[in-house]
Design an enzyme around this catalytic site. Sequence first.
Site, PDB file in Angstrom:
ATOM      1  CD  GLU A 181      -2.708   1.336   2.468  1.00  0.00           C
ATOM      2  OE1 GLU A 181      -3.071   0.287   3.058  1.00  0.00           O
ATOM      3  OE2 GLU A 181      -3.012   2.476   2.860  1.00  0.00           O
ATOM      4  CB  SER A 322      -6.937  -9.951   4.962  1.00  0.00           C
ATOM      5  OG  SER A 322      -5.963 -10.058   5.995  1.00  0.00           O
TER       6      SER A 322
END
Length: 380
Positions: A181, A322
């Site tokens: 990210e 996740s």
Amino acid sequence: MGCMVETQLAETAAGAGMTDRTRDQRTIGAPVVTLAMPRMRRQSGRLKNVPVDGEKKVLLAAPRGYCAGVDRAVVAVEKALERYGAPVYVRKQIVHNVHVVKTLEKMGAIFVEEVDEVPEGANVVFSAHGVSPAVVNEAADRGLHAIDATCPLVTKVHREAVRFAKQDREILLIGHTGHEEVEGTAGEAPEHITIVNSPEDVDTLEVRDPDRLVWLSQTTLSVDETMETVRRLRERFPNLQDPPSDDICYATQNRQVAIKKIAPQADVVIVVGSSNSSNSVRLKEVALEYGARAAYRVDFASEVQQEWLDGARTVGVTSGASVPEVLVQELLDDLADAGYADVEATVTAEEDLVFSLPKELRQNADGQRDARALGGRVRA
Ligand code: 0O3
Ligand code: SF4
């Protein structure tokens, strides 16, 4: 509608005769707190029920597990496989979870590190963590059909970076060097962005103009540590500008709030999540900071060691953004074997956010709009 990975049994439990509770318990974005529903427990017999003084129990965090961005990304790979057939290439892990990646691989996804590994003209999905413009351009140059599964809340940070760079501001991006990210966000304006890894980094930071600074952050950091970094930055650079809104997303914040409530009451906290999952690793750290006597992170229930439970009356359980819920249910089953059958939910927020699918997948093969085309907020 949940993604198939979410509802598939984990490898460790396959064939063990358990029912698929998650299908009934969870729709996208709904809080995962339905514990009263009768369910068949899988017994692995791995953990022994060792008596302790007092009643044993589990404090189960809610919210936990899948966030809206992860759900959308995993569904995007499933839909791409359905629409285009296998193989579908995915740049990097679609989300940082071993079980999710293995399950999608079995369905025909091929995970690659970079787009130059994808055959020209093939389908490629960009992961939920986002990509830099250089990656988008390289995919286009190779004639790839790209499906962008970047979480909209990560894209929001990209846009902020572009906007501040256009104003010729220097952006202090709080985040972890090397995380996908951060690489993606920094790639939007590399000459304007400096990465700040930790509060300690602030002391040695060199800036061009202390009056033109703004800070942004990775979406999955510890809220407390980030605030400490900002405090130190402001101490050194009083004219530092804040971002227009929180970059640490709702899901990261909510999961940290829930574990903060549980940790002081827990002898041990077990976080389900993979080792490269920033938000999952942060949950373990936050649990320790907020008073858990011990905290562990596991990918699978089978990793829990008997001695972690020595003398423990209360076990806190949570999972990263996740993590499919089935992995938590397996852990609860193993803990029940060990005498922790009493499960009490600690609910600190309700989540009902659903993101629409990436635009490339909003229509079904027959041209109809997909049920997930619009996203929005839903109730279970
Ligand atoms: O960013 P992190 O390592 O926590 O990633 P995960 O575990 O895949 O969780 C989803 C978060 C995300 C896609 C970026 O915010
Ligand atoms: Fe998006 Fe937050 Fe989930 Fe990351 S953790 S995918 S930013 S919702």
